[in-house]
Design a protein around this motif. Structure first.
Motif, PDB file in Angstrom:
ATOM      1  N   LEU A 114      -1.287  22.899  -5.186  1.00 41.72           N
ATOM      2  CA  LEU A 114      -0.890  21.828  -4.281  1.00 41.72           C
ATOM      3  C   LEU A 114       0.098  20.892  -4.957  1.00 41.72           C
ATOM      4  N   ASP A 115       0.819  20.137  -4.142  1.00 40.30           N
ATOM      5  CA  ASP A 115       1.781  19.199  -4.700  1.00 40.30           C
ATOM      6  C   ASP A 115       1.296  17.754  -4.609  1.00 40.30           C
ATOM      7  N   GLY A 116       0.005  17.572  -4.348  1.00 39.72           N
ATOM      8  CA  GLY A 116      -0.546  16.230  -4.274  1.00 39.72           C
ATOM      9  C   GLY A 116      -1.426  15.919  -5.467  1.00 39.72           C
ATOM     10  N   ASN A 117      -2.091  14.780  -5.398  1.00 44.29           N
ATOM     11  CA  ASN A 117      -2.967  14.349  -6.485  1.00 44.29           C
ATOM     12  C   ASN A 117      -4.385  14.099  -5.986  1.00 44.29           C
ATOM     13  N   ALA A 118      -4.841  14.905  -5.049  1.00 45.21           N
ATOM     14  CA  ALA A 118      -6.184  14.721  -4.509  1.00 45.21           C
ATOM     15  C   ALA A 118      -7.219  14.944  -5.598  1.00 45.21           C
ATOM     16  N   PRO A 119      -8.183  14.048  -5.735  1.00 40.40           N
ATOM     17  CA  PRO A 119      -9.208  14.222  -6.769  1.00 40.40           C
ATOM     18  C   PRO A 119     -10.136  15.387  -6.460  1.00 40.40           C
ATOM     19  N   LEU A 120     -10.556  16.079  -7.506  1.00 39.36           N
ATOM     20  CA  LEU A 120     -11.573  17.119  -7.388  1.00 39.36           C
ATOM     21  C   LEU A 120     -12.936  16.459  -7.524  1.00 39.36           C
ATOM     22  N   ILE A 121     -13.795  16.645  -6.521  1.00 45.49           N
ATOM     23  CA  ILE A 121     -15.090  15.972  -6.503  1.00 45.49           C
ATOM     24  C   ILE A 121     -16.197  17.016  -6.453  1.00 45.49           C
ATOM     25  N   ARG A 122     -16.964  17.087  -7.523  1.00 41.68           N
ATOM     26  CA  ARG A 122     -18.089  18.023  -7.608  1.00 41.68           C
ATOM     27  C   ARG A 122     -19.264  17.453  -6.830  1.00 41.68           C
ATOM     28  N   SER A 123     -19.883  18.256  -5.970  1.00 44.85           N
ATOM     29  CA  SER A 123     -20.868  17.716  -5.045  1.00 44.85           C
ATOM     30  C   SER A 123     -21.989  18.708  -4.797  1.00 44.85           C
ATOM     31  N   ALA A 124     -23.227  18.291  -5.035  1.00 44.36           N
ATOM     32  CA  ALA A 124     -24.374  19.163  -4.774  1.00 44.36           C
ATOM     33  C   ALA A 124     -24.478  19.570  -3.304  1.00 44.36           C
ATOM     34  N   PRO A 125     -24.222  18.678  -2.331  1.00 49.68           N
ATOM     35  CA  PRO A 125     -24.292  19.110  -0.937  1.00 49.68           C
ATOM     36  C   PRO A 125     -23.249  20.160  -0.563  1.00 49.68           C
ATOM     37  N   ALA A 126     -22.225  20.339  -1.392  1.00 46.32           N
ATOM     38  CA  ALA A 126     -21.224  21.383  -1.147  1.00 46.32           C
ATOM     39  C   ALA A 126     -21.629  22.707  -1.771  1.00 46.32           C
ATOM     40  N   GLY A 127     -22.845  22.800  -2.287  1.00 44.53           N
ATOM     41  CA  GLY A 127     -23.282  23.963  -3.034  1.00 44.53           C
ATOM     42  C   GLY A 127     -23.825  25.095  -2.182  1.00 44.53           C
TER      43      GLY A 127
END
Length: 218
Positions: free
Chosen positions: A76-89
């Motif tokens: 990607l060409d943006g700076n979106a933060p990567l967020i680690r998340s248990a509910p996304a597991g």
């Protein structure tokens, strides 16, 4: 002049959320990471999503999801933060009762679900509820938000089921290919809209349908 009434109205303003959902890329046999094909899938999805103004990239804690999210982010060409998340597991979002299932398949389905690890079955419903709270619905403020969720097949099915207001047990039977793209739009005052589901247009033929039950591939 900004009056107290205006401030109150602004405080309650909401805007559309565009939730982009993908399953991780093809995983190795031991699920410790991605195959070369899985890495290619993630990179190609990143190229497809380039230019999307993501506010965040959420991903599950397992290596196959985290690696997929990182590869997409790199493209990607943006700076979106990567967020680690248990509910996304990876977990079972809902265990149906016998009467919620077709009689001819109920016993076999429940037997199959019972073979999953205890943690995935026992912690799943609470995590699924948190996922709905965290990742779905309109967002506060006047600015629409675009978010990417890199997750697993079960949560993808659960979120699609919820968007369609289908019965809880109907997450079963919804399948998602590796690095395919699903998009749900949550607009204030309107039902959720399923914009895309299991779209593989960014993948060459050799990289499509991985992770999908063979009998359901088209």
């Amino acid at each position: 002049m900004i009056t107290p009434t205006t401030r109150t109205a602004d405080a309650g303003a909401t805007s559309a959320r565009h939730l982009y959902i993908t399953r991780h890329g093809e995983a190795t046999a031991d699920e410790s990471g991605l195959t070369p094909g899985g890495r290619a899938q993630a990179a190609l999805l990143g190229e497809r999503l380039r230019g999307t103004p993501f506010a965040a990239i959420h991903h599950g804690p397992l290596p196959r999801a985290e690696q997929t999210a990182t590869l997409i982010s790199d493209a990607l060409d943006g700076n979106a933060p990567l967020i680690r998340s248990a509910p996304a597991g990876d977990y079972l979002p809902y265990i149906p009762r016998t009467e919620e299932l077709p009689p001819e398949t109920a016993d076999a389905t429940l037997e199959r679900l019972a073979r999953f690890p205890d943690a995935e079955r026992e912690e799943g419903p609470a995590l699924a509820a948190e996922a709905l709270s965290r990742f779905t619905g309109p967002v506060p403020g006047h600015t629409p938000r675009h978010e990417l969720l890199v997750t697993h097949n079960f949560l993808t099915a659960w979120l699609v089921r919820a968007a369609l207001d289908a019965p809880p047990a109907r997450w079963l039977g919804l399948n998602h290919g590796n690095a395919a793209l699903t998009v749900i739009r949550y607009t204030p005052g309107r039902p959720a809209a399923l914009v895309l589901y299991n779209d593989m247009g960014h993948l060459p033929e050799a990289l499509r349908w991985t992770g999908f039950p063979p009998g359901l591939r088209t």
